[in-house]
Motif scaffolding. Structure first.
Motif, PDB file in Angstrom:
ATOM      1  N   GLN A 144       0.812  -1.222   0.000  1.00  0.00           N
ATOM      2  CA  GLN A 144       0.000   0.000   0.000  1.00  0.00           C
ATOM      3  C   GLN A 144       0.846   1.272   0.000  1.00  0.00           C
ATOM      4  N   ALA A 145       2.147   1.117  -0.118  1.00  0.00           N
ATOM      5  CA  ALA A 145       3.024   2.285  -0.204  1.00  0.00           C
ATOM      6  C   ALA A 145       2.991   2.856  -1.619  1.00  0.00           C
ATOM      7  N   TYR A 146       3.464   4.085  -1.756  1.00  0.00           N
ATOM      8  CA  TYR A 146       3.581   4.724  -3.069  1.00  0.00           C
ATOM      9  C   TYR A 146       5.054   4.729  -3.488  1.00  0.00           C
ATOM     10  N   PRO A 147       5.308   4.734  -4.800  1.00  0.00           N
ATOM     11  CA  PRO A 147       6.701   4.690  -5.262  1.00  0.00           C
ATOM     12  C   PRO A 147       7.600   5.741  -4.622  1.00  0.00           C
ATOM     13  N   GLY A 148       7.064   6.927  -4.362  1.00  0.00           N
ATOM     14  CA  GLY A 148       7.866   7.984  -3.759  1.00  0.00           C
ATOM     15  C   GLY A 148       8.351   7.677  -2.356  1.00  0.00           C
ATOM     16  N   GLN A 149       7.762   6.650  -1.748  1.00  0.00           N
ATOM     17  CA  GLN A 149       8.146   6.254  -0.386  1.00  0.00           C
ATOM     18  C   GLN A 149       9.181   5.131  -0.382  1.00  0.00           C
ATOM     19  N   LEU A 150       9.620   4.716  -1.556  1.00  0.00           N
ATOM     20  CA  LEU A 150      10.532   3.573  -1.671  1.00  0.00           C
ATOM     21  C   LEU A 150      11.937   4.009  -2.062  1.00  0.00           C
ATOM     22  N   SER A 151      12.908   3.172  -1.705  1.00  0.00           N
ATOM     23  CA  SER A 151      14.279   3.372  -2.180  1.00  0.00           C
ATOM     24  C   SER A 151      14.379   2.924  -3.639  1.00  0.00           C
ATOM     25  N   GLY A 152      15.494   3.258  -4.270  1.00  0.00           N
ATOM     26  CA  GLY A 152      15.688   2.844  -5.658  1.00  0.00           C
ATOM     27  C   GLY A 152      15.643   1.337  -5.828  1.00  0.00           C
ATOM     28  N   GLY A 153      16.295   0.613  -4.903  1.00  0.00           N
ATOM     29  CA  GLY A 153      16.291  -0.843  -4.990  1.00  0.00           C
ATOM     30  C   GLY A 153      14.899  -1.424  -4.823  1.00  0.00           C
ATOM     31  N   GLN A 154      14.106  -0.833  -3.923  1.00  0.00           N
ATOM     32  CA  GLN A 154      12.731  -1.293  -3.731  1.00  0.00           C
ATOM     33  C   GLN A 154      11.888  -1.018  -4.972  1.00  0.00           C
TER      34      GLN A 154
END
Length: 253
Positions: A144-154
């Motif tokens: 349920q996270a958004y891409p902006g909340q993820l690291s590059g690897g994630q």
């Protein structure tokens, strides 16, 4: 046995520049082939030709016995319509250097968008498979996270799961770690190693020589738009036969 991928005399030019020169390559079902070589050698263009993001000038490409982008008639080969080509692309998953995730969608929504919108799957079916894939790439808790909340690897692991959710016959990776910070590279390569051992047919353009040595069943060295040398990783990395392969590996290792 019919190869999963058959590339026959494929050539491609951009204006006066011959990027691919009569490429011939066969890849078996379940094989992981790592393509290495200097920048400008045609590696990424070859991948883009495989899923018809680039139209080839000559030759043919077949995947699982089916011509890509063309149909054979009595008097020769003819271009398929864009709709038919788009249908063929469904059997090919591609992971790019950039993640290309929809920023306004959650991770799970990114995964189910194409199966539901393109393949007309039921949302419940695509969601169930998507959650299993997120578990597989170690990101079930980020559904349920958004891409902006993820690291590059994630983000790149999400991109891999998204491609897998279309249930492709073949996965194409175009330097999937080149845009990542060094600390993120390992987590993406680990997922790709697991895919390699699972029996999925994969073609990977990479600068990660250690990964190619460990995960590749075969390594192909390209330069100047052609295949210079290919063989098992042990042969290519320990006893390359061609002087150009030797020079390249000496420079990068």
């Amino acid at each position: 046995m019919t190869p999963m991928i058959k590339i026959e005399n494929v050539s491609k030019s951009f204006g006066p520049v011959h990027v691919l020169k009569a490429i011939n390559l066969e890849i078996g079902s379940g094989e992981t082939v790592c393509i290495i070589g200097p920048s400008g050698s045609g590696k990424s263009t070859l991948l883009r030709c495989l899923n018809r993001l680039e139209k080839i000038d000559a030759g043919s490409i077949s995947i699982d016995g089916q011509l890509i982008g063309l149909e054979r008639r009595k008097d020769g080969l003819y271009e398929l319509s864009e709709r038919e080509i788009a249908r063929q692309r469904r059997s090919l998953g591609m992971v790019f250097q950039s993640f290309n995730l929809f920023p306004h969608m959650t991770v799970l929504q990114n995964l189910i968008e194409a199966p539901v919108g393109v393949k007309k799957e039921k949302a419940e079916v695509a969601t169930e498979r998507g959650l299993k894939l997120l578990e597989r790439v170690g990101l079930r808790d980020k559904a349920q996270a958004y891409p902006g909340q993820l690291s590059g690897g994630q983000k790149q692991r999400v991109a891999i799961a998204r491609a897998l959710n279309m249930q492709p016959k073949v996965m194409l990776f175009d330097e999937p770690t080149s845009a990542l910070d060094p600390e993120n590279v390992g987590e993406v390569l680990q997922v790709m190693k697991e895919l390699s051992s699972s029996g999925l047919t994969m073609i990977i353009v990479t600068h990660e020589m250690g990964f190619a040595r460990e995960a590749g069943h075969r390594v192909v060295f390209m330069e100047g738009g052609g295949v210079v040398e290919q063989g098992p990783p042990s042969q290519i990395f320990e006893a390359p036969a061609h002087p150009r392969t030797q020079a390249f590996l000496k420079a990068v290792l």
